[in-house]
Design a protein around this motif. Structure first.
Motif, PDB file in Angstrom:
ATOM      1  N   TYR A  90      10.402   3.388  20.053  1.00 26.12           N
ATOM      2  CA  TYR A  90      10.298   2.043  19.461  1.00 26.12           C
ATOM      3  C   TYR A  90      10.715   2.045  17.993  1.00 26.12           C
ATOM      4  O   TYR A  90      10.890   0.988  17.393  1.00 26.12           O
ATOM      5  CB  TYR A  90       8.848   1.539  19.604  1.00 26.12           C
ATOM      6  N   PHE A 130       1.325  -4.983  19.887  1.00 21.71           N
ATOM      7  CA  PHE A 130       1.876  -3.634  19.802  1.00 21.71           C
ATOM      8  C   PHE A 130       2.834  -3.530  18.619  1.00 21.71           C
ATOM      9  O   PHE A 130       2.820  -2.541  17.873  1.00 21.71           O
ATOM     10  CB  PHE A 130       2.594  -3.271  21.100  1.00 21.71           C
ATOM     11  N   LEU A 173      -2.674  11.491  23.917  1.00 13.22           N
ATOM     12  CA  LEU A 173      -1.443  11.141  24.622  1.00 13.22           C
ATOM     13  C   LEU A 173      -0.653  12.396  24.973  1.00 13.22           C
ATOM     14  O   LEU A 173      -0.486  13.280  24.126  1.00 13.22           O
ATOM     15  CB  LEU A 173      -0.569  10.220  23.760  1.00 13.22           C
ATOM     16  N   ILE A 231       7.166   6.333  23.687  1.00 11.48           N
ATOM     17  CA  ILE A 231       6.651   5.309  22.774  1.00 11.48           C
ATOM     18  C   ILE A 231       7.375   5.353  21.437  1.00 11.48           C
ATOM     19  O   ILE A 231       7.715   4.315  20.858  1.00 11.48           O
ATOM     20  CB  ILE A 231       5.130   5.480  22.568  1.00 11.48           C
ATOM     21  N   ILE A 232       7.649   6.583  20.940  1.00 11.87           N
ATOM     22  CA  ILE A 232       8.228   6.727  19.607  1.00 11.87           C
ATOM     23  C   ILE A 232       9.667   6.218  19.551  1.00 11.87           C
ATOM     24  O   ILE A 232      10.224   6.012  18.456  1.00 11.87           O
ATOM     25  CB  ILE A 232       8.140   8.204  19.144  1.00 11.87           C
ATOM     26  N   GLY A 246       0.134  12.150  18.756  1.00  8.69           N
ATOM     27  CA  GLY A 246      -0.745  12.062  19.915  1.00  8.69           C
ATOM     28  C   GLY A 246      -2.155  12.534  19.667  1.00  8.69           C
ATOM     29  O   GLY A 246      -2.853  12.930  20.604  1.00  8.69           O
ATOM     30  N   TYR A 294       2.288  -1.140  15.417  1.00 10.11           N
ATOM     31  CA  TYR A 294       3.072   0.070  15.658  1.00 10.11           C
ATOM     32  C   TYR A 294       3.151   0.956  14.416  1.00 10.11           C
ATOM     33  O   TYR A 294       2.873   2.156  14.482  1.00 10.11           O
ATOM     34  CB  TYR A 294       4.484  -0.291  16.130  1.00 10.11           C
ATOM     35  N   TRP A 314       1.061   7.670  17.639  1.00  9.22           N
ATOM     36  CA  TRP A 314       2.111   7.719  18.654  1.00  9.22           C
ATOM     37  C   TRP A 314       2.980   8.969  18.471  1.00  9.22           C
ATOM     38  O   TRP A 314       3.468   9.537  19.459  1.00  9.22           O
ATOM     39  CB  TRP A 314       2.999   6.477  18.582  1.00  9.22           C
ATOM     40  N   ARG A 328       1.598   4.535  13.922  1.00 10.62           N
ATOM     41  CA  ARG A 328       2.744   5.377  14.281  1.00 10.62           C
ATOM     42  C   ARG A 328       2.388   6.866  14.271  1.00 10.62           C
ATOM     43  O   ARG A 328       2.904   7.637  15.089  1.00 10.62           O
ATOM     44  CB  ARG A 328       3.908   5.113  13.341  1.00 10.62           C
ATOM     45  N   ARG A 352       4.400  10.197  24.535  1.00 12.09           N
ATOM     46  CA  ARG A 352       4.647  10.025  23.098  1.00 12.09           C
ATOM     47  C   ARG A 352       6.136   9.901  22.809  1.00 12.09           C
ATOM     48  O   ARG A 352       6.551   9.094  21.972  1.00 12.09           O
ATOM     49  CB  ARG A 352       4.049  11.197  22.323  1.00 12.09           C
TER      50      ARG A 352
END
Length: 503
Positions: free
Chosen positions: A93, A46, A82, A90-91, A60, A50, A57, A54, A87
């Motif tokens: 990250y 991941f 997604l 996840i974002i 979507g 990423y 993510w 990106r 989303r």
């Protein structure tokens, strides 16, 4: 007192060794560690993917089938994969990768929001709206000239933005140089927005341009010259657990097997060392597969079998080719040196021939071939041979002048066929008996056979053109062997390799 302390120390060591032995032998512990390793690898994958993914993510959406060939462009099909709530999680990250919103592009989008708010409150004709439109024209020109997407390695995204705006504005303005700056500055004008459906123009920007601008980001550099990355904070707990497991298993190996030191035990489990590499984290798939196999969660026999087959097949092909080539090359050299001529034409200065077993191999080979012919081939082809002989005898009789003069007699009508059948059967039987008698152990026969062979060679050598013929045969054999190398040996086909792998 000292004895009591020594006894307690020994008991503690004994307990530790038993605990270590129990830990290493438990299948469920091996499975837990294998699952932890798999989870760690999932986090690693991941992290590695990423930034490349990106945009997915963030927005979507995934577009499939979008290609551009010359002046023709296929937009493809866009799928929303997604939900927004996922989303947004996840974002987050971005913080681990040190990603921050790029200041210039973020301010650009904020300015668009202010424009929409100003239009809703004051309309297009207000001074505030005019000022915002002016700012957007200036910021658009700056974005195109300075390329703020470059730092994030997303200059291609800026090209997509420019192309979309040029294409959109081509029906509204005259743009002979196809300038993206002219397209943007014309878009952010009161006349364009007022005369060409304001809501439609803003919808175009929000759906086609804004998502691309949002993908831009900024990553600060660390003191080590690399982008800031806090993935180690996530990876560290996994590595600590795997490290302790690695040490315990190495201790167990060094204790169980006499003469194996701790450093040897570490080399024994060399594959676990890959977990501790600071880079190339994707290589962790190697120890993970091994751990899954040890924990009986994955049957790697098939994988090992296919890998070994491919390796063995390739090596076998290479070795076979090399060995056969060397044999053929040696035969060629032998022929080129005139060894056939030396065998047939014995010269006084030729070195003595070395007989390793006091056996005449030529005579033995002839006997083996005769055995094969007599006991295997001749009995099988007897019906066909007898039919052929019958035909030959019958044809010979019917075409003879004597039979032509008496063939009108009734009693002789079937004579050629009857006599031919008898002659064919008797002839073939006599031939078989002769061959069988020849193959019986008979020293006198072998002596005669050897004499025949030697005399045949001598007769061949005494012919006036014998040497010329032998030299010609040698020359042809050398060329033939070269053709064999080119056509068969050096072209070990892929089908041969595949056949080896299937076995």
């Amino acid at each position: 007192m000292k004895n009591n302390q020594s006894t307690k120390s020994q008991q503690k060591l004994s307990f530790f060794f038993k605990l270590l032995n129990w830990y290493s032998d438990q299948l469920f512990i091996a499975r837990i560690m294998a699952i932890i390793s798999v989870l760690n690898f999932g986090v690693v994958i991941f992290d590695l993917t990423y930034i490349p993914l990106r945009d997915i993510w963030l927005n979507g959406k995934v577009t499939v089938g979008k290609i551009k060939i010359a002046s023709h462009e296929f937009n493809g099909i866009t799928f929303k994969i997604l939900p927004q709530s996922l989303r947004e999680k996840i974002i987050k990250y971005d913080a681990i990768k040190g990603i921050e919103p790029y200041r210039d592009t973020q301010e650009y989008l904020e300015e668009v929001k202010r424009l929409e708010k100003s239009i809703n409150q004051s309309g297009l004709d207000s001074e505030e709206t005019a000022k915002i439109l002016y700012n957007l024209r200036e910021m658009s020109a700056s974005m195109i000239s300075e390329d703020p997407f470059r730092i994030a390695n997303k200059s291609g995204t800026l090209e997509i933005i420019k192309n979309r705006m040029r294409e959109h504005m081509s029906i509204y303005i005259d743009n002979p140089r196809d300038s993206s700056t002219v397209a943007f500055t014309s878009f952010w004008t009161k006349n364009h927005l007022k005369n060409n459906n304001l809501e439609r123009q803003l919808t175009f920007f929000n759906k086609q341009i804004k998502p691309l601008i949002r993908t831009n980001f900024f990553r600060p550099m660390g003191e080590n010259g690399q982008f800031v990355d806090y993935f180690g904070l996530i990876d560290f707990p996994f590595i600590v657990i795997i490290f302790y497991d690695f040490i315990l298993r190495c201790l167990f190996i060094s204790i169980r097997y006499e003469g194996v030191k701790i450093q040897d035990a570490i080399l024994w489990r060399w594959y676990d060392l890959i977990f501790f590499l600071p880079t190339f984290r994707w290589l962790r798939i190697i120890p993970i597969i091994i751990r899954l196999d040890e924990a009986k969660l994955l049957d790697s026999k098939r994988i090992k079998k296919q890998l070994s087959k491919g390796f063995v097949a390739q090596i076998a092909g290479d070795i076979t080719q090399v060995v056969i080539l060397r044999i053929v090359n040696q035969v060629q050299k032998t022929i080129e040196k005139g060894e056939i001529e030396k065998i047939l034409f014995k010269e006084e200065d030729r070195r003595e021939y070395i007989n390793l077993n006091n056996v005449n191999e030529t005579a033995e080979i002839i006997k083996i071939l005769m055995n094969l012919v007599a006991y295997e081939m001749l009995p099988e082809i007897r019906p066909e041979v007898e039919i052929l002989l019958t035909y030959i005898f019958e044809k010979t009789i019917t075409e003879s002048p004597i039979y032509q003069n008496i063939n009108y007699l009734p009693l002789l009508k079937n004579f050629p066929q009857d006599i031919s059948n008898k002659l064919a059967t008797q002839s073939y039987q006599i031939f078989l008996n002769t061959i069988n008698n020849m193959l019986k152990e008979d020293l006198i026969f072998e002596q005669h056979l050897e004499q025949i062979i030697n005399k045949s060679v001598k007769i061949m050598s005494l012919r006036p053109n014998a040497k010329y013929d032998i030299n010609k045969i040698e020359e042809l054999l050398v060329i033939l062997l070269e053709e064999v190398k080119v056509n068969y040996i050096q072209q070990l086909s892929e089908e041969d390799i595949e056949a080896l792998m299937k076995n």
